[in-house]
Write a protein that holds these residues in place. Structure first.
Motif, mmCIF file in Angstrom:
data_model
loop_
_atom_site.group_PDB
_atom_site.id
_atom_site.type_symbol
_atom_site.label_atom_id
_atom_site.label_comp_id
_atom_site.label_asym_id
_atom_site.label_seq_id
_atom_site.Cartn_x
_atom_site.Cartn_y
_atom_site.Cartn_z
ATOM 1 N N GLY A 121 0.743 -1.253 -0.117
ATOM 2 C CA GLY A 121 -0.029 -0.028 -0.011
ATOM 3 C C GLY A 121 0.876 1.359 -0.065
ATOM 4 O O GLY A 121 0.180 2.273 -0.352
ATOM 5 N N SER A 139 3.672 -0.253 -3.791
ATOM 6 C CA SER A 139 2.743 -0.814 -4.654
ATOM 7 C C SER A 139 3.197 -0.240 -6.336
ATOM 8 O O SER A 139 2.987 -1.123 -6.958
ATOM 9 N N ARG A 186 -5.782 -4.158 2.288
ATOM 10 C CA ARG A 186 -4.667 -3.471 1.564
ATOM 11 C C ARG A 186 -3.986 -4.779 0.827
ATOM 12 O O ARG A 186 -3.571 -4.418 -0.263
ATOM 13 N N ARG A 188 -5.834 -5.249 -2.196
ATOM 14 C CA ARG A 188 -5.677 -4.348 -3.282
ATOM 15 C C ARG A 188 -4.308 -4.444 -4.060
ATOM 16 O O ARG A 188 -4.228 -4.499 -5.234
ATOM 17 N N ASP A 237 -4.189 6.976 -4.802
ATOM 18 C CA ASP A 237 -5.314 6.955 -3.791
ATOM 19 C C ASP A 237 -6.403 8.139 -4.017
ATOM 20 O O ASP A 237 -7.353 7.898 -3.893
ATOM 21 N N SER A 238 -5.731 9.369 -4.225
ATOM 22 C CA SER A 238 -6.538 10.709 -4.267
ATOM 23 C C SER A 238 -5.889 11.700 -5.172
ATOM 24 O O SER A 238 -4.704 11.726 -5.034
ATOM 25 N N GLU A 262 -4.083 12.247 5.508
ATOM 26 C CA GLU A 262 -4.047 10.804 5.103
ATOM 27 C C GLU A 262 -2.867 10.216 5.042
ATOM 28 O O GLU A 262 -2.728 8.843 5.651
ATOM 29 N N ALA A 303 -3.681 5.879 3.303
ATOM 30 C CA ALA A 303 -3.516 5.843 1.888
ATOM 31 C C ALA A 303 -3.058 4.609 1.215
ATOM 32 O O ALA A 303 -2.163 3.983 1.964
ATOM 33 N N PHE A 304 -3.536 4.255 0.161
ATOM 34 C CA PHE A 304 -2.945 3.033 -0.675
ATOM 35 C C PHE A 304 -2.606 3.843 -2.150
ATOM 36 O O PHE A 304 -3.265 4.240 -2.933
#
Length: 322
Positions: free
Chosen positions: A165, A170, A192, A195, A294-295, A308, A314-315
């Motif tokens: 993550g 990642s 996680r 994912r 993540d965003s 975050e 967060a991922f």
């Protein structure tokens, strides 16, 4: 100009040291070039800076940020290579003992504009979204160097990545699986881990869980919390590559006996070179790799993104747009 910057130091509450607002950037060498930023991304390095690690009081206030992408004066879209070698250095810039990263000696990328050496502007490949390009130059470059320069692995080898993550973790999963490596991950959070499997990992395990077999290489960015498990999970003669210690730098057991008796290699790794960044961008384009994000938020919401990251929820990457 609008920027997210370290206004003070706070080791216990780093977000208290963060300010988001107008600031006059610090001085840079006269021969550097301007890049109008379109997007930037957060890294743990930014949180360490807020805590005062590597960023002494006398350099404050300092605009944060190592990752970023934008346009030069002639309209060229570029990725920012944030490793700044010392004057006169030739060769691998990560080996320069006087090197720095943007946001350490010179203002960083969490701003409307940044100044960098002309050689640190790397063209964005055609078709790559600017939010993707903004994620690449720190955690993705770190993961690329760990896997393809330092680990000594080949397609079909098994690589264990600690801490699914995180930005480096990642990225390593996506890069390794695209290169034909069998990527395993660990995580304290089952979701996680799931994912990470969706990103290309072959399997996810709980933190400290015994693995079905030993890995050919282990990528370690967590440090104290996972170090012993990393060494125990590595096959004799394998390579453990370390590029971070987010849980602390002093493990309870260094596992030195196991390391020498099983002839393991422990390899440090820091960031990557401009040439490796160019290779990474080409590899991602040829394989159609899109970084896990993540965003995406506007720059004026940087405090939310930092919260975050500090909270560990967060991922993938946290991106700020300008």
């Amino acid at each position: 100009m609008l920027a997210a910057y370290a206004a003070r130091q706070d080791s216990s509450d780093p977000i208290n040291a963060l300010e988001v607002g107008d600031i006059e950037p610090g001085a840079t060498p006269a021969d550097w070039i301007d890049v109008d930023l379109q997007a930037a991304a957060l890294n743990h390095h930014d949180v360490f800076s807020l805590r005062g690690v590597g960023l002494p009081q006398e350099r404050l206030p300092m605009i944060l940020g190592c990752d970023g992408a934008g346009t030069t004066k002639d309209g060229t879209r570029v990725v920012i290579h944030s490793v700044i070698p010392s004057e006169g250095w030739a060769g691998d810039e990560t080996l320069d003992p006087k090197r720095s990263l943007l946001s350490e000696l010179y203002p960083g990328t969490l701003a409307e504009r940044v100044r960098i050496p002309a050689a640190n502007a790397v063209p964005v490949p055609d078709g790559m979204p600017i939010e993707h390009a903004a994620c690449i130059s720190t955690s993705w470059l770190t993961a690329y160097r760990m896997l393809f320069v330092q680990a000594g692995v080949r397609p079909g080898d098994t690589v264990l990545v600690q801490g699914a993550g995180g930005g480096v973790a990642s990225a390593a999963v996506q890069l390794g699986s695209a290169a034909g490596l069998r990527m395993w991950v660990t995580s304290r959070d089952e979701k996680r881990g799931e994912r990470a499997v969706q990103l290309g990992a072959e399997a996810a395990f709980g933190s400290g869980e015994r693995l079905p077999r030993k890995a050919d290489a282990v990528l370690e960015t967590v440090g104290k919390a996972t170090w012993s498990h990393s060494v125990k999970s590595l096959k004799p003669g394998g390579t453990l590559v370390i590029a971070g210690t987010t849980s602390g730098p002093q493990p309870d057991n260094a596992e030195l006996t196991r390391i020498f008796f099983q002839q393991m290699r422990v390899q440090g790794s820091t960031m990557g070179t401009r040439a490796e960044l160019t290779q990474l961008l080409s590899f991602m384009t040829s394989r159609g790799i899109e970084p896990a994000i993540d965003s995406v938020r506007p720059l004026d919401q940087a405090r939310d993104a930092f919260a975050e990251m500090i909270g560990g929820t967060a991922f993938g990457k946290l991106v700020l747009t300008v």
